[in-house]
Design a protein around this motif. Structure first.
Motif, PDB file in Angstrom:
ATOM      1  N   UNK A 104       0.882  -1.190   0.166  1.00 22.22           N
ATOM      2  CA  UNK A 104      -0.111  -0.041  -0.066  1.00 22.22           C
ATOM      3  C   UNK A 104       0.972   1.272   0.177  1.00 22.22           C
ATOM      4  N   UNK A 105       0.526   2.369  -0.466  1.00 21.53           N
ATOM      5  CA  UNK A 105       1.058   3.742  -0.349  1.00 21.53           C
ATOM      6  C   UNK A 105      -0.054   4.813  -0.032  1.00 21.53           C
ATOM      7  N   UNK A 106       0.580   5.709   0.820  1.00 27.76           N
ATOM      8  CA  UNK A 106      -0.489   6.654   1.254  1.00 27.76           C
ATOM      9  C   UNK A 106       0.209   7.702   2.220  1.00 27.76           C
ATOM     10  N   UNK A 107      -0.545   8.755   2.865  1.00 30.05           N
ATOM     11  CA  UNK A 107       0.049   9.713   3.816  1.00 30.05           C
ATOM     12  C   UNK A 107      -0.083   9.101   5.358  1.00 30.05           C
ATOM     13  N   UNK A 108       0.932   9.436   5.879  1.00 29.83           N
ATOM     14  CA  UNK A 108       0.692   9.090   7.485  1.00 29.83           C
ATOM     15  C   UNK A 108       0.174  10.008   8.222  1.00 29.83           C
ATOM     16  N   UNK A 109      -1.275   9.835   8.962  1.00 32.02           N
ATOM     17  CA  UNK A 109      -1.867  10.662   9.431  1.00 32.02           C
ATOM     18  C   UNK A 109      -1.789  10.561  10.872  1.00 32.02           C
ATOM     19  N   UNK A 110      -1.432   9.451  11.320  1.00 28.90           N
ATOM     20  CA  UNK A 110      -1.294   9.094  12.781  1.00 28.90           C
ATOM     21  C   UNK A 110      -0.042   8.261  13.178  1.00 28.90           C
ATOM     22  N   UNK A 123      -3.358   6.951   4.852  1.00 32.12           N
ATOM     23  CA  UNK A 123      -4.436   7.313   4.319  1.00 32.12           C
ATOM     24  C   UNK A 123      -4.334   7.498   3.041  1.00 32.12           C
ATOM     25  N   UNK A 124      -5.138   6.790   2.143  1.00 32.94           N
ATOM     26  CA  UNK A 124      -5.072   6.943   0.364  1.00 32.94           C
ATOM     27  C   UNK A 124      -6.196   7.289  -0.037  1.00 32.94           C
ATOM     28  N   UNK A 125      -6.410   7.232  -1.331  1.00 35.77           N
ATOM     29  CA  UNK A 125      -7.644   7.684  -2.110  1.00 35.77           C
ATOM     30  C   UNK A 125      -8.857   7.049  -1.662  1.00 35.77           C
ATOM     31  N   UNK A 126      -9.062   5.866  -0.967  1.00 39.68           N
ATOM     32  CA  UNK A 126     -10.032   4.944  -0.663  1.00 39.68           C
ATOM     33  C   UNK A 126     -10.366   5.026   0.625  1.00 39.68           C
ATOM     34  N   UNK A 127      -9.271   5.576   1.457  1.00 41.39           N
ATOM     35  CA  UNK A 127      -9.797   5.654   3.090  1.00 41.39           C
ATOM     36  C   UNK A 127      -8.489   5.362   3.742  1.00 41.39           C
ATOM     37  N   UNK A 153       3.953  12.729   6.281  1.00 42.53           N
ATOM     38  CA  UNK A 153       4.914  11.972   5.126  1.00 42.53           C
ATOM     39  C   UNK A 153       4.199  10.864   4.402  1.00 42.53           C
ATOM     40  N   UNK A 154       4.770  10.758   3.229  1.00 36.80           N
ATOM     41  CA  UNK A 154       4.175   9.555   2.541  1.00 36.80           C
ATOM     42  C   UNK A 154       4.965   8.419   2.349  1.00 36.80           C
ATOM     43  N   UNK A 155       4.434   7.285   2.618  1.00 34.80           N
ATOM     44  CA  UNK A 155       5.010   5.944   2.857  1.00 34.80           C
ATOM     45  C   UNK A 155       4.471   4.707   1.906  1.00 34.80           C
ATOM     46  N   UNK A 177       8.924   2.284   3.038  1.00 30.73           N
ATOM     47  CA  UNK A 177       9.842   3.081   2.224  1.00 30.73           C
ATOM     48  C   UNK A 177       9.215   4.580   2.184  1.00 30.73           C
ATOM     49  N   UNK A 178      10.232   5.322   2.648  1.00 30.25           N
ATOM     50  CA  UNK A 178       9.685   6.863   2.592  1.00 30.25           C
ATOM     51  C   UNK A 178       9.832   7.366   1.255  1.00 30.25           C
ATOM     52  N   UNK A 179       8.239   7.800   0.712  1.00 22.93           N
ATOM     53  CA  UNK A 179       8.460   8.168  -0.813  1.00 22.93           C
ATOM     54  C   UNK A 179       8.368   9.736  -0.799  1.00 22.93           C
ATOM     55  N   UNK A 180       7.907  10.392   0.160  1.00 19.43           N
ATOM     56  CA  UNK A 180       7.835  11.985  -0.077  1.00 19.43           C
ATOM     57  C   UNK A 180       7.957  12.469   1.606  1.00 19.43           C
TER      58      UNK A 180
END
Length: 538
Positions: A104-110, A123-127, A153-155, A177-180
Motif C-alpha cells: 500500500x502507499x499513502x500519507x501517514x496521518x497518525x 490514508x490513500x484515495x479510498x480511506x 509523510x508519504x510511505x 519506504x519513505x516516498x515523500x
C-alpha cells in the motif's frame, strides 16, 4: 524517546517555523546519507486500503467458516480474558498460515510509538488503514528511521494483513519506504481544517484533512460520468467548441474580455455553449452535447461563481416537451445511480425524483403564489401598474414580459421545492426560443426548479433566421439602452440558420448546482475544487 509517547500530533506549543526547520533538517540528513526520498520515481502499489479490508474479510470468512466465539459465561474476568486470548491466537494462527500480502502507499496521518513496536495510520484515495510497525519485523535501522518520521509523510508499505485483538483489520509491516518527506505541518488532527477561506484556497489540505470534502469531489466525478453514460445510451455525441469568441452569445450575461495577441483582436470568454452547438445541428450532427467551463462577469454568492461548469445539449426533431422527458429521466437516473435512491435529502428536506415532475406555466405559477393573472393583462402599462401595487422595482425600459419575470422571481421561486417545470416564458426575455403557435407573446421554454433553484433552462429552439434577426436587432437596441447583458447580432450564426436548422430541442444544465443538490452541499464553492477567490495582498 519515552515509552508510550503519543506522536499523533506535534506539540502545539512549538513554533510552526521551528517544526518546519526540523523537517528540513531531517530531509537534509537523508539526502546527505544518499537516501533522498524525492529521488524515488515510482512505487508498486498493489492495493488500496478499502480493498485490503474487503479482501481480508472474505479470506477470513472462508478460512474460519464454522468457528464460533467461545462462551465466557460463568468465568471470572481473568479466566474470560484467557479464553478470548486463546481463541484470538488460534484464529490468528489459521489466518497467518495463509497470509495475504499487500503493498500500500499513502500519507501517514497518525503515529504512536511504543518502544519496540508502533502503530500508524496510512490514508490513500479510498480511506485509512492501521499499520503495525515492529522493530523485529523491519530491522533496527528502518525502525529508527520510522521513529523520526512526521505526520504528513508519504510511505510505501509492504506487509501482510491481520486482525488485531480489538477487531481492526491492519497491515503488519515488513518493509517501509519513505516516498515523500512532508516539509509543512498539517492542521491538528482532531480539529481538522475548519477555516472556510483556507479550505477553498488550499484545497489540497482540505482534501487531506476532511474526508467529507474528498467524497464530494469523488461523487462529482461520478455524477459527470453517469451523465455521459446516460446520454451515450441515447446516442448523443460529445463535442468541444471554442472558449475564446468574438461574440459571446447564447445567454444574458456580461462577458470577460481579453486580447488575442497573434491576431491583434479583442475577444471574449464564452458565456454559453449554445450558438456553436446549434451550428452542429445545422451540420447534421443530430444529437450533440458539451460539458465545459463558461465565464460570466458577475457577482459571487452561494450559488454563483464567475467560472462554472455548464452542460448544453441539442436534439434535432424534438421540442421542449422532449427536453422535459429527457431531463426528468436523467435526474431520476442520476439520483438512483449516484445516490442509491430516487429520494435525495438536501438540508434535511426530502427531494423526490421518483414522482412525475410537476408542470406549471409561468403565469399559472404567478396566479397560484401571487394571486395575479397576467393572462388578463394586455399592455406594458398595466403590468407596470401591478408592479407598483406590489412594490416590485422595475426599469423604464421593461416590458410586460420583464414584469412577469420579476413577479415570478419575487413570489414563486421560493415555493418550488419539489421538481417543477415552469413553462411558457414571455417572448421578450427569450430571444432564442420559438414562439408558441397558440400565443405569440409566449415561447416554448421551460426552467426546472428544485429546492427553489433553477436547475436548467430549455427551449424549442428558434430556427427561423428572419425572426432570429429581428430578435437580435431588439437585443442590440436593449444594449444601446444600457442593458449590459443583452446579446448582439451574430451574423455567422444567422448564416447557419439560413442554411437550415431542423426543429430542435435544446437545454442547458448548471453542473455545479446539480452536484450541490446530489451531495447536500451548502455552497457552490464546496463543489468547485478551486473556486474564484480574491487575491491575497502580498
Amino acid at each position: 524517546m519515552a515509552k508510550n509517547e503519543n506522536k499523533n500530533a506535534e506539540p502545539q506549543t512549538v513554533d510552526l517555523n521551528q517544526q518546519r526547520k526540523v523537517r528540513r533538517e531531517k530531509l537534509a540528513n537523508l539526502q546527505a546519507e544518499g537516501r533522498d526520498p524525492f529521488q524515488i520515481t515510482k512505487y508498486d502499489q498493489t492495493h488500496h486500503t478499502d480493498e485490503c479490508k474487503t479482501l481480508y474479510q472474505a479470506h477470513e470468512d472462508e478460512l474460519l467458516a464454522g468457528r464460533t466465539v467461545p462462551s465466557t459465561e460463568g468465568l471470572d474476568e481473568a479466566e474470560a480474558r484467557m479464553v478470548m486470548n486463546n481463541d484470538y491466537n488460534e484464529r490468528r494462527a489459521i489466518m497467518d498460515a495463509q497470509p495475504i500480502h499487500v503493498s500500500i502507499a499513502g500519507r501517514m496521518m497518525f503515529k504512536r510509538v511504543m518502544g519496540k513496536a508502533s502503530f500508524c495510520n496510512i490514508q490513500d484515495l479510498k480511506g485509512k488503514i492501521q499499520v503495525y510497525v515492529a522493530r523485529d519485523a523491519i530491522g533496527e535501522d528502518a525502525y529508527a528511521d520510522f521513529k523520526k518520521s512526521d505526520i504528513g509523510d508519504i510511505y510505501g508499505i509492504k506487509g501482510f494483513l491481520f486482525r488485531t485483538k480489538t477487531g481492526e483489520v491492519s497491515v503488519h509491516a515488513e518493509e517501509l519506504t519513505l516516498l515523500t518527506k512532508s516539509l509543512q505541518v498539517l492542521p491538528e488532527k482532531f480539529h481538522g481544517l475548519q477555516d472556510t477561506d483556507t479550505r477553498y484556497r488550499q484545497r489540497y489540505v482540505d482534501l487531506i484533512m476532511n474526508e467529507d470534502s474528498k467524497n464530494v469531489f469523488i461523487k462529482r466525478s461520478q455524477i459527470i460520468k453517469e451523465i455521459r453514460n446516460f446520454l451515450a445510451g441515447r446516442d448523443f455525441i460529445e463535442v468541444e467548441t471554442p472558449t475564446l469568441v468574438s461574440n459571446a452569445g447564447g445567454a444574458a450575461a456580461r462577458p470577460f474580455e481579453t486580447h488575442y495577441n497573434a491576431l491583434d483582436e479583442d475577444v471574449k470568454l464564452r458565456i454559453s455553449l449554445e450558438l456553436y452547438l446549434k451550428r452542429l445541428i445545422v451540420g447534421g450532427l443530430e444529437r450533440v452535447y458539451e460539458i465545459g467551463r463558461v465565464y460570466r462577469n458577475e457577482g459571487v454568492d452561494t450559488r454563483h461563481n464567475p467560472e462554472f461548469t455548464l452542460m448544453e445539449l441539442y436534439q434535432a426533431y424534438t421540442d421542449y416537451y422532449g427536453m422535459m422527458e429527457l431531463t426528468e429521466s436523467m435526474f431520476r437516473y442520476l439520483a438512483e445511480t449516484v445516490c442509491g435512491s430516487s429520494v435525495v435529502s438536501y438540508n434535511g428536506i426530502a427531494i423526490d425524483f421518483g414522482k412525475p415532475f410537476r408542470r406549471l406555466t409561468m403565469n399559472e405559477a404567478i396566479k397560484e403564489y401571487a394571486g395575479v393573472d397576467f393572462d388578463a393583462v394586455t399592455t406594458d402599462e398595466e403590468a407596470k401598474a401591478l408592479a407598483d401595487q406590489h412594490h416590485i422595482e422595475f426599469e423604464a425600459r421593461h416590458t410586460k414580459g420583464d414584469i412577469v419575470n420579476l413577479f415570478f422571481e419575487e413570489y414563486c421561486e421560493k415555493n418550488l421545492i419539489q421538481p417543477t417545470f415552469i413553462m411558457d416564458h414571455p417572448l421578450s426575455i427569450s430571444p432564442l426560443t420559438k414562439k408558441k403557435p397558440t400565443d405569440p407573446e409566449k415561447v416554448e421554454r421551460f426552467e426546472l426548479f428544485i429546492n427553489t433553484w433553477e436547475m436548467c433552462n430549455a427551449y424549442s429552439e428558434l430556427n427561423d433566421p428572419i425572426d432570429q434577426r429581428e430578435r437580435f436587432a431588439q437585443q442590440d437596441r436593449n444594449a444601446e439602452a444600457g442593458d449590459e447583458e443583452a446579446q448582439h447580432t451574430d451574423e455567422d450564426f444567422l448564416n447557419a440558420l439560413e442554411i437550415g436548422m431542423p426543429p430542435t430541442g435544446g437545454i442547458g444544465y448548471g453542473i455545479d448546482r446539480l452536484v450541490m443538490l446530489l451531495t447536500d452541499s451548502a455552497a457552490i464553492r464546496d463543489v468547485l475544487l478551486f473556486p474564484t477567490m480574491k487575491s491575497i495582498d502580498k
